[in-house]
Design an enzyme around this catalytic site. Structure first.
Site, PDB file in Angstrom:
ATOM      1  N   CYS A  74       0.792  -1.236   0.000  1.00  0.00           N
ATOM      2  CA  CYS A  74       0.000   0.000   0.000  1.00  0.00           C
ATOM      3  C   CYS A  74       0.827   1.291   0.000  1.00  0.00           C
ATOM      4  O   CYS A  74       1.819   1.404   0.707  1.00  0.00           O
ATOM      5  CB  CYS A  74      -0.914   0.051   1.208  1.00  0.00           C
ATOM      6  SG  CYS A  74      -2.070  -1.281   1.316  1.00  0.00           S
ATOM      7  N   ARG A 127       6.069  -0.172  -4.986  1.00  0.00           N
ATOM      8  CA  ARG A 127       5.855  -0.846  -3.695  1.00  0.00           C
ATOM      9  C   ARG A 127       4.991  -2.096  -3.848  1.00  0.00           C
ATOM     10  O   ARG A 127       4.986  -2.948  -2.969  1.00  0.00           O
ATOM     11  CB  ARG A 127       5.174   0.128  -2.722  1.00  0.00           C
ATOM     12  CG  ARG A 127       6.038   1.310  -2.354  1.00  0.00           C
ATOM     13  CD  ARG A 127       5.221   2.358  -1.627  1.00  0.00           C
ATOM     14  NE  ARG A 127       4.776   1.938  -0.332  1.00  0.00           N
ATOM     15  CZ  ARG A 127       5.450   2.091   0.801  1.00  0.00           C
ATOM     16  NH1 ARG A 127       6.632   2.672   0.772  1.00  0.00           N
ATOM     17  NH2 ARG A 127       4.971   1.693   1.947  1.00  0.00           N
ATOM     18  N   TRP A 168      -2.746  -2.904  -1.497  1.00  0.00           N
ATOM     19  CA  TRP A 168      -2.296  -4.311  -1.597  1.00  0.00           C
ATOM     20  C   TRP A 168      -3.191  -5.063  -0.621  1.00  0.00           C
ATOM     21  O   TRP A 168      -3.099  -4.875   0.589  1.00  0.00           O
ATOM     22  CB  TRP A 168      -0.826  -4.405  -1.199  1.00  0.00           C
ATOM     23  CG  TRP A 168      -0.204  -5.748  -1.410  1.00  0.00           C
ATOM     24  CD1 TRP A 168       0.330  -6.231  -2.569  1.00  0.00           C
ATOM     25  CD2 TRP A 168      -0.016  -6.775  -0.420  1.00  0.00           C
ATOM     26  NE1 TRP A 168       0.838  -7.495  -2.357  1.00  0.00           N
ATOM     27  CE2 TRP A 168       0.630  -7.857  -1.055  1.00  0.00           C
ATOM     28  CE3 TRP A 168      -0.333  -6.901   0.925  1.00  0.00           C
ATOM     29  CZ2 TRP A 168       0.969  -9.026  -0.394  1.00  0.00           C
ATOM     30  CZ3 TRP A 168       0.003  -8.068   1.589  1.00  0.00           C
ATOM     31  CH2 TRP A 168       0.642  -9.124   0.929  1.00  0.00           C
ATOM     32  N   ASN A 190      -3.117   2.623   5.337  1.00  0.00           N
ATOM     33  CA  ASN A 190      -2.207   1.474   5.195  1.00  0.00           C
ATOM     34  C   ASN A 190      -2.087   0.815   6.556  1.00  0.00           C
ATOM     35  O   ASN A 190      -2.054   1.515   7.564  1.00  0.00           O
ATOM     36  CB  ASN A 190      -0.787   1.922   4.832  1.00  0.00           C
ATOM     37  CG  ASN A 190      -0.712   2.496   3.450  1.00  0.00           C
ATOM     38  OD1 ASN A 190      -1.662   2.425   2.692  1.00  0.00           O
ATOM     39  ND2 ASN A 190       0.425   3.091   3.146  1.00  0.00           N
ATOM     40  N   GLY A 191      -1.941  -0.486   6.570  1.00  0.00           N
ATOM     41  CA  GLY A 191      -1.763  -1.190   7.837  1.00  0.00           C
ATOM     42  C   GLY A 191      -2.953  -2.094   8.097  1.00  0.00           C
ATOM     43  O   GLY A 191      -3.739  -2.389   7.187  1.00  0.00           O
ATOM     44  N   GLU A 231      18.728 -18.375  -1.454  1.00  0.00           N
ATOM     45  CA  GLU A 231      18.375 -17.135  -2.156  1.00  0.00           C
ATOM     46  C   GLU A 231      18.033 -17.446  -3.622  1.00  0.00           C
ATOM     47  O   GLU A 231      17.105 -16.866  -4.185  1.00  0.00           O
ATOM     48  CB  GLU A 231      19.530 -16.123  -2.050  1.00  0.00           C
ATOM     49  CG  GLU A 231      19.435 -14.899  -2.950  1.00  0.00           C
ATOM     50  CD  GLU A 231      18.195 -14.037  -2.734  1.00  0.00           C
ATOM     51  OE1 GLU A 231      17.417 -14.317  -1.812  1.00  0.00           O
ATOM     52  OE2 GLU A 231      17.990 -13.106  -3.532  1.00  0.00           O
ATOM     53  N   LYS A 267      14.491 -16.497  -5.315  1.00  0.00           N
ATOM     54  CA  LYS A 267      14.428 -15.636  -6.501  1.00  0.00           C
ATOM     55  C   LYS A 267      13.649 -16.342  -7.607  1.00  0.00           C
ATOM     56  O   LYS A 267      12.795 -15.755  -8.264  1.00  0.00           O
ATOM     57  CB  LYS A 267      15.859 -15.324  -6.949  1.00  0.00           C
ATOM     58  CG  LYS A 267      16.050 -14.043  -7.662  1.00  0.00           C
ATOM     59  CD  LYS A 267      16.362 -12.874  -6.761  1.00  0.00           C
ATOM     60  CE  LYS A 267      15.415 -12.710  -5.626  1.00  0.00           C
ATOM     61  NZ  LYS A 267      15.755 -11.731  -4.644  1.00  0.00           N
ATOM     62  N   GLU A 298       9.881 -16.462  -6.775  1.00  0.00           N
ATOM     63  CA  GLU A 298       9.222 -15.153  -6.845  1.00  0.00           C
ATOM     64  C   GLU A 298       8.837 -14.770  -8.268  1.00  0.00           C
ATOM     65  O   GLU A 298       7.766 -14.219  -8.480  1.00  0.00           O
ATOM     66  CB  GLU A 298      10.200 -14.055  -6.369  1.00  0.00           C
ATOM     67  CG  GLU A 298      10.303 -13.841  -4.906  1.00  0.00           C
ATOM     68  CD  GLU A 298      11.170 -12.624  -4.601  1.00  0.00           C
ATOM     69  OE1 GLU A 298      12.372 -12.651  -4.915  1.00  0.00           O
ATOM     70  OE2 GLU A 298      10.640 -11.655  -4.047  1.00  0.00           O
ATOM     71  N   HIS A 351      19.237 -37.379   2.940  1.00  0.00           N
ATOM     72  CA  HIS A 351      18.409 -37.617   4.127  1.00  0.00           C
ATOM     73  C   HIS A 351      16.921 -37.438   3.839  1.00  0.00           C
ATOM     74  O   HIS A 351      16.137 -37.273   4.767  1.00  0.00           O
ATOM     75  CB  HIS A 351      18.858 -36.706   5.271  1.00  0.00           C
ATOM     76  CG  HIS A 351      20.257 -36.981   5.719  1.00  0.00           C
ATOM     77  ND1 HIS A 351      20.619 -38.141   6.372  1.00  0.00           N
ATOM     78  CD2 HIS A 351      21.408 -36.270   5.544  1.00  0.00           C
ATOM     79  CE1 HIS A 351      21.924 -38.133   6.615  1.00  0.00           C
ATOM     80  NE2 HIS A 351      22.424 -37.006   6.109  1.00  0.00           N
ATOM     81  N   LYS A 370       6.835  -4.738  -2.727  1.00  0.00           N
ATOM     82  CA  LYS A 370       8.255  -4.414  -2.527  1.00  0.00           C
ATOM     83  C   LYS A 370       8.548  -4.157  -1.061  1.00  0.00           C
ATOM     84  O   LYS A 370       9.598  -4.530  -0.555  1.00  0.00           O
ATOM     85  CB  LYS A 370       8.603  -3.184  -3.370  1.00  0.00           C
ATOM     86  CG  LYS A 370      10.061  -2.778  -3.314  1.00  0.00           C
ATOM     87  CD  LYS A 370      10.934  -3.800  -4.006  1.00  0.00           C
ATOM     88  CE  LYS A 370      12.410  -3.478  -3.914  1.00  0.00           C
ATOM     89  NZ  LYS A 370      13.235  -4.684  -4.148  1.00  0.00           N
TER      90      LYS A 370
HETATM   91  C1  AGP Z   1      13.204 -10.161  -2.213  1.00  0.00           C
HETATM   92  O1  AGP Z   1      13.348 -10.525  -3.533  1.00  0.00           O
HETATM   93  C2  AGP Z   1      11.860 -10.148  -1.687  1.00  0.00           C
HETATM   94  N1  AGP Z   1      10.967  -9.429  -2.494  1.00  0.00           N
HETATM   95  C3  AGP Z   1      11.662 -10.094  -0.188  1.00  0.00           C
HETATM   96  O2  AGP Z   1      12.033 -11.355   0.279  1.00  0.00           O
HETATM   97  C4  AGP Z   1      12.414  -9.009   0.628  1.00  0.00           C
HETATM   98  O3  AGP Z   1      13.776  -9.243   0.593  1.00  0.00           O
HETATM   99  C5  AGP Z   1      11.874  -9.019   2.071  1.00  0.00           C
HETATM  100  O4  AGP Z   1      10.503  -8.741   2.075  1.00  0.00           O
HETATM  101  C6  AGP Z   1      12.602  -8.045   2.972  1.00  0.00           C
HETATM  102  O5  AGP Z   1      12.458  -6.728   2.539  1.00  0.00           O
HETATM  103  P1  AGP Z   1      13.389  -5.587   3.083  1.00  0.00           P
HETATM  104  O6  AGP Z   1      14.770  -5.889   2.622  1.00  0.00           O
HETATM  105  O7  AGP Z   1      12.839  -4.320   2.490  1.00  0.00           O
HETATM  106  O8  AGP Z   1      13.296  -5.610   4.574  1.00  0.00           O
END
Ligand code: AGP
Length: 608
Positions: free
Chosen positions: A2, A26, A76, A102-103, A482, A486, A489, A505, A603
């Protein structure tokens, strides 16, 4: 997640639409707008729609031109589906009060029951709508000498949860604002006073910024910020930083541009943080001195998602280069009571500096006596102001939802931190620092030298079974996680990541003919063990995508070989991340995903 933008100016709504456009990165699913016109009394004009700000502009169809006060929102969804009715703003039944939020209002159910007894009917599924009806009730029932700000304060006092709110009332000459656990900043320029979820939209429009604190309730108008008696009004300070337009330039997507930004962003993160003789790292900005940090019982790192995987690598550096105990925690799982005391340091790692889970972990750490610091990217963010010490990432704005260049700058900053507090020999430190200084060029070369292997690997993965990422020896297994995040996502393919030794395992049961396994194998002490893990996979029919700097026999095990440049083994995550990111990007594109704005993701994640 948001976004709020509000403005008091000529053609306020046009400025709000521009502000909302700059908050698009965002992440959101619907957008809305409200505006007051000069001399207006009576219902406030509003428009809202699912989709993008561009859809809102079409739907508004020029109706808002000439407005003098306006608020807007990108939503959002949390409470209620993605529908026009659930999009903000939400208005009172007579249309005279409208607001954006927002929130999450945690006691919304309780408040709506109270409102329903008073005869109010909710027309959306959101938690936000209760606020506007509470405002309506408050204004209608409060005594005459009280102001709209008093009514707003009374309503805010009934809310539980987190919020950033901007509200306007017909006949009023300003905007009521409040924040608690969700970001909100006020900007001032020659021709406007504005309110926003972050400072991005202020560049070019405002020269000064005032940061709100949790619990703040203000009225902003052409004459500045006012509050109820006894409240501290934040001072305006010069707006730092420069606006970087969300413009991919010659690249097809922002994500690809940001991957290619890495030589520059890595140069920036090193700048001024290496001693003049080029031998040692000197990361300043922390309240505790290196000596004080070395005498701590432990350093906790708290972060989410990509930042958490960077934190895992950073804690490995701290453990390796000093005698301080260090551990990375997923922020929402942080066991503050067990790992915090006055002789500990808890560092929040974050791109946005607004991630609620990480902020909450830092609050908890502080409550339990720990020193707190931040390593984050956004200057003036809640996290940087909460901790008031730490280091900025200097990666420049990152717009694509999938974090790329910021991951590298987190790892590099963490490495500088670990070296600054390190107890390793000067010669050992010099060797690492020298390699760090060479890193931007090395990565630049890595990005330019495209032998087609990443493309081949992407074609292998994009319609195959879910891939498994493996690494070994700490850093590479963190990088594998990671890689899997990635890939998930931006391709929507379920992925698994694990240390190579763990395969046998259980997860090896997933492998069958053609299953893709992405093995991250730097030339370090774990290479022969990784060779065993790869052979175990190959004998079950898996196809191996091998990311390695080795030119030795291990390369013969690769079905697709992605060769990386050689660097100091401790820097391998910073080199190996490049093909990992490019692979995810290529698979996402092949699968037709909007890689810059993948579904369901935001974001900046400002809810718990
Ligand atoms: C990363 O590709 C993600 N979109 C997500 O995991 C992100 O890293 C996480 O939400 C943390 O965000 P920040 O670094 O703004 O705290």
């Amino acid at each position: 997640m948001c976004g709020i933008y509000g403005c008091i100016s000529t053609d306020a709504a046009d400025k709000v639409l521009e502000g909302l456009r700059k908050l698009e990165y965002r992440g959101y699913d619907s957008a809305g707008l409200a505006a007051i016109f000069p001399e207006q009394n009576g219902p406030i004009e509003t428009e809202r729609t699912i989709g993008y700000v561009a859809d809102l502009v079409s739907k508004a169809n020029g109706r808002f031109t000439g407005s003098c006060i306006s608020i807007g929102h990108t939503r959002w969804a949390t409470h209620g589906g993605v529908t026009d009715q659930n999009a903000h703003p939400h208005s009172s039944d007579d249309g005279n009060i409208t607001l954006v939020h927002n929130g999450i209002i945690e006691n919304a159910l309780h408040l709506s029951e109270r409102l329903s007894k008073l005869g109010y009917k909710l027309s959306s599924e959101t938690d936000t709508e209760v606020i506007v009806h509470l405002m309506d009730n408050e204004i209608k029932t409060q005594s005459d000498e009280l102001t709209y700000l008093d009514a707003f304060s009374n309503v805010i006092s009934q809310l539980r949860g987190s919020w950033a709110i901007a509200a306007i009332i017909s006949g009023m000459d300003g905007i009521l604002v409040s924040r608690n656990g969700a970001p909100l900043v006020i900007g001032r320029g020659v021709d406007n006073i504005s309110v926003s979820s972050d400072v991005q939209p202020f560049y070019g429009a405002c020269s000064e910024v005032a940061y709100l604190n949790d619990g703040d309730i203000f009225y902003i108008s052409g004459s500045g910020i006012s509050s109820q008696e006894g409240s501290m009004i934040p001072g305006f300070e010069t707006l730092e930083g420069v606006y970087d337009e969300e413009d991919p330039g010659n690249f097809e997507h922002m994500m690809l541009k940001e991957i290619f930004d890495q030589p520059t962003s890595l140069s920036n993160v090193l700048s001024g943080r290496i001693t003049a003789d080029g031998r040692k790292a000197r990361l300043g900005g922390f309240s505790l001195t290196p000596e004080e940090i070395r005498s701590l019982d432990r350093i906790n790192l708290v972060a989410c998602g990509t930042a958490y995987y960077a934190a895992e690598i950073i804690s490995a550096y701290i453990r390796k280069f000093s005698n301080v105990r260090s551990e990375a925690f997923i922020a929402s799982e942080f066991p503050a009571r067990s790992v915090c005391s006055t002789n500990t340091l808890t560092i929040g790692i974050s791109q946005s500096g607004e991630t609620k889970d990480t902020l909450d972990a830092l609050f908890d750490a502080k409550k339990n006596g720990s020193n707190i610091s931040a390593i984050c990217n956004v200057i003036g963010s809640t996290m940087s102001r909460l901790t008031a010490n730490g280091a900025y990432l200097h990666a420049g704005p990152e717009f694509a939802v999938a974090s790329t260049k910021v991951f590298s700058n987190m790892v590099a900053t963490g490495l500088l931190f670990a070296l600054t507090i390190s107890e390793i020999s000067d010669a050992e430190q010099q060797e690492i620092v020298q390699s760090l200084r060479e890193l931007p060029n090395l990565i630049s070369k890595q990005l330019i030298d495209d032998d087609g292997s990443i493309d081949t690997a992407a074609k292998m993965i994009h319609d195959s079974e879910p891939p498994i990422f493996i690494g070994r020896g700490g850093m590479s297994s963190y990088l594998a996680k990671e890689g899997a995040l990635k890939m998930m996502e931006i391709s929507y393919i379920p992925c698994l990541a694990l240390p190579g030794g763990e395969l046998k395992h259980g997860p090896i049961a997933l492998l069958s003919d053609g299953s893709p396994v992405i093995a991250i194998v730097p030339s370090d002490g774990k290479m022969s063990l990784m060779e065993s893990s790869i052979r175990e996979c190959k004998s079950r029919g898996a196809r191996i995508i091998l990311i390695t700097d080795s030119e030795g026999p291990i390369t013969e095990l690769a079905d697709v070989l992605i060769q990386t440049n050689k660097t100091h083994p401790d820097l391998s995550p910073l080199v190996n991340i490049i093909p990992v990111q490019l692979l995810a990007y290529n698979v996402g594109v092949l699968r037709g995903v909007n890689v810059d704005r993948p579904r369901n993701l935001a974001k900046s994640v400002t809810v718990v």
